[in-house]
Design a protein around this motif. Structure first.
Motif, mmCIF file in Angstrom:
data_model
loop_
_atom_site.group_PDB
_atom_site.id
_atom_site.type_symbol
_atom_site.label_atom_id
_atom_site.label_comp_id
_atom_site.label_asym_id
_atom_site.label_seq_id
_atom_site.Cartn_x
_atom_site.Cartn_y
_atom_site.Cartn_z
ATOM 1 N N LEU A 70 0.807 -1.213 0.000
ATOM 2 C CA LEU A 70 0.000 0.000 0.000
ATOM 3 C C LEU A 70 0.841 1.264 0.000
ATOM 4 N N TYR A 71 1.972 1.278 0.697
ATOM 5 C CA TYR A 71 2.721 2.524 0.830
ATOM 6 C C TYR A 71 4.234 2.355 0.755
ATOM 7 N N ARG A 72 4.725 1.212 0.350
ATOM 8 C CA ARG A 72 6.180 1.018 0.247
ATOM 9 C C ARG A 72 6.592 0.969 -1.223
ATOM 10 N N ASN A 73 7.334 1.962 -1.664
ATOM 11 C CA ASN A 73 7.828 2.009 -3.035
ATOM 12 C C ASN A 73 9.093 1.172 -3.177
ATOM 13 N N ILE A 74 9.411 0.806 -4.404
ATOM 14 C CA ILE A 74 10.724 0.257 -4.734
ATOM 15 C C ILE A 74 11.451 1.362 -5.489
ATOM 16 N N MET A 75 12.428 1.951 -4.817
ATOM 17 C CA MET A 75 13.075 3.152 -5.318
ATOM 18 C C MET A 75 14.348 2.836 -6.088
ATOM 19 N N ASN A 76 14.962 3.888 -6.619
ATOM 20 C CA ASN A 76 16.250 3.797 -7.269
ATOM 21 C C ASN A 76 17.260 3.146 -6.314
ATOM 22 N N PRO A 77 18.042 2.151 -6.753
ATOM 23 C CA PRO A 77 18.312 1.717 -8.127
ATOM 24 C C PRO A 77 17.352 0.684 -8.682
ATOM 25 N N GLY A 78 16.180 0.522 -8.099
ATOM 26 C CA GLY A 78 15.155 -0.331 -8.677
ATOM 27 C C GLY A 78 15.341 -1.808 -8.363
ATOM 28 N N TRP A 79 14.363 -2.596 -8.848
ATOM 29 C CA TRP A 79 14.362 -4.028 -8.540
ATOM 30 C C TRP A 79 15.426 -4.784 -9.344
ATOM 31 N N THR A 80 15.916 -5.843 -8.733
ATOM 32 C CA THR A 80 16.742 -6.848 -9.408
ATOM 33 C C THR A 80 16.140 -8.196 -9.047
ATOM 34 N N LEU A 81 15.784 -8.966 -10.040
ATOM 35 C CA LEU A 81 15.136 -10.262 -9.819
ATOM 36 C C LEU A 81 16.124 -11.380 -10.105
ATOM 37 N N GLY A 82 16.330 -12.245 -9.119
ATOM 38 C CA GLY A 82 17.247 -13.362 -9.282
ATOM 39 C C GLY A 82 16.570 -14.685 -8.978
ATOM 40 N N TRP A 83 17.094 -15.771 -9.537
ATOM 41 C CA TRP A 83 16.583 -17.117 -9.284
ATOM 42 C C TRP A 83 17.646 -18.137 -9.663
ATOM 43 N N THR A 84 17.372 -19.402 -9.376
ATOM 44 C CA THR A 84 18.248 -20.505 -9.764
ATOM 45 C C THR A 84 17.458 -21.460 -10.647
ATOM 46 N N TRP A 85 18.023 -21.788 -11.790
ATOM 47 C CA TRP A 85 17.335 -22.712 -12.705
ATOM 48 C C TRP A 85 17.259 -24.111 -12.098
#
Length: 458
Positions: A70-85
């Motif tokens: 509701l009120y938490r932004n994802i700010m600069n430097p922005g999201w990074t999405l990681g995973w393991t195949w």
């Protein structure tokens, strides 16, 4: 011997119980319950992975991130999405994002994959990316607004071509160990779970495309995991007192040569005169805090300004003490029982939050677009402020015992440290009675002298 044996069994049982209790306590401390936010109990970042078509050795998928907080932004430097195949998958191509590392692709001769990493990390493209690399809801540098503040800016997506993965629902294996990085620590992600296939609208919004396979990943935020110290604090003042209650000392940490700089520091002069350094700061902002007794990035000041017959007025100021970080699309959440009667907010946007149906004591403030939605770095322009007019609730309103000050304050989703209640500016009750007491005493003295004078003369 039997007695001793029984005693040893009891000791062994007691030791086992102590061990079980210790393990249970550890599980409680590290459990996802730490991420529960009473003001946003269902807030999370959901990652949706939709396979839209099969290829010769894999599939083409759309990956979408939804910031349902509701009120938490994802700010600069922005999201990074990681995973393991799960197997030996590769990324052939990406649109709307890019992998941070290509990895070892030496075994591929004719066509080189975009990434051969077993545990890739993907980031959003920056604004102004080439048109042929863009995808719907991409290219904002990974910045996501909160769902309550701006739902249209709370979504980010990219398209990914995966190879060596299998070409059917039965042969594709779900990636593991999802991680949401970039905005900083604090986010923990659960396992991927298969969900009913998503129906996705085409760009012209006239046709729905059914995904061949879909799974979701849910990530939640915990301030406890993000940092051992708060990042903001609250100071208080009022019209009826000269006292200003500052932030508690060491509210966000204590000063030393490695944690802050003074206003006349050479580092600040170099930042101001070196364009190269400025560009580095923009790409990878690192904290450079002004030395203060509280050592917080942000201070929120709540000033009780006026008390009218039917209304009361509060002035709110937000001050940035970080010389290297602007706060884009900032948000301020305040909990106070009289916020259910907000009449006017003068230079902020305001939205009430309703975590429970019967309670309406919490609201979110944020900046006006293109006016004060950007909180600048520390300096003369490093503050934003507004005034709030509230209608009094005659049954509860009082200026006594600090009632007019907030119960909780959050800046950009992190709870700020409030001063201890016994330090709040209090009504000067004794001060108002002092003139009356002095007047009565003076009157009594004058009357006594006059009485004695009359008795002496007559």
């Amino acid at each position: 011997m039997e007695f001793e044996s029984g005693t040893q069994k009891q000791k062994g049982t007691f030791a086992c119980l102590k061990m079980v209790a210790l393990i249970a306590l550890c599980l409680i401390l590290i459990s996802p319950a730490e991420s529960f936010d009473p003001l946003d109990p269902t807030g999370n970042v959901t990652i949706r992975w939709d396979i839209m078509s099969w290829t010769s050795d894999g599939y083409l998928a759309t990956v979408t991130l939804f910031n349902f907080q509701l009120y938490r932004n994802i700010m600069n430097p922005g999201w990074t999405l990681g995973w393991t195949w799960a197997k030996k998958e590769i990324i052939w191509a990406v649109m709307g994002a890019q992998a941070t590392e290509q990895g070892d692709c030496a075994k591929f001769k004719l066509k080189i994959p975009h990434s051969c990493k077993r545990n890739p990390q993907v980031v959003d493209l920056l604004p102004g990316a080439p048109f042929n690399m863009q995808f719907t809801n991409c290219c904002r540098g990974g910045v996501l607004t909160s769902w309550g503040q701006n739902p249209s800016g709370a979504v980010s997506a990219f398209q990914i071509g995966v190879g060596l993965s299998g070409t059917s629902n039965k042969t594709v294996k779900l990636p593991k160990n999802f991680k949401l990085l970039g905005p900083g620590p604090g986010y923990s992600c659960g396992p991927a779970k298969i969900v009913p296939s998503t129906a996705i609208l085409t760009d012209d919004r006239r046709r729905k495309m059914q995904a061949l396979m879909s799974w979701n990943v849910t990530c939640t935020y915990s301030q406890f995991l993000a940092s051992k110290n708060p990042s903001c604090c609250v100071s208080l003042s009022s019209f009826y007192s000269d006292k200003v209650t500052g932030c508690p000392p060491c509210a966000c940490g204590c000063q030393n040569n490695n944690t802050c700089v003074t206003k006349d520091s050479k580092i600040l002069q170099e930042n101001a005169t070196s364009p190269h350094r400025k560009s580095d700061i923009t790409l990878t902002p690192k904290p450079l805090l002004q030395c203060t007794h509280h050592l917080c990035h942000v201070r929120v000041h709540w000033h009780l300004k006026d008390n009218y017959k039917d209304y009361w007025r509060v002035k709110i100021a937000i001050i940035n003490f970080n010389y290297r970080l602007n706060f884009t699309d900032w948000s301020l959440v305040v909990q106070h029982p009289n916020l259910n009667n907000v009449t006017q907010v003068y230079s902020f946007e305001y939205m009430p939050l309703l975590p429970y149906e019967s309670i309406n004591d919490t609201g979110m403030f944020y900046g006006l677009k293109y006016y004060n939605d950007l909180l600048m770095e520390a300096g003369p322009k490093g503050n934003v402020q507004s005034e709030v007019l509230m209608k009094k609730d005659k049954n509860t309103f009082t200026l006594k015992q600090g009632w007019a000050f907030p119960r909780r304050v959050y800046f950009n989703g992190d709870e700020c440290m409030l001063p201890p209640p016994d330090s709040y500016p209090m009504l000067p009750n004794s001060g108002h009675k002092l003139p009356t007491t002095i007047t009565l005493m003076a009157t009594y003295v004058v009357f006594t002298l006059f009485f004695h004078l009359v008795v002496t003369l007559f």
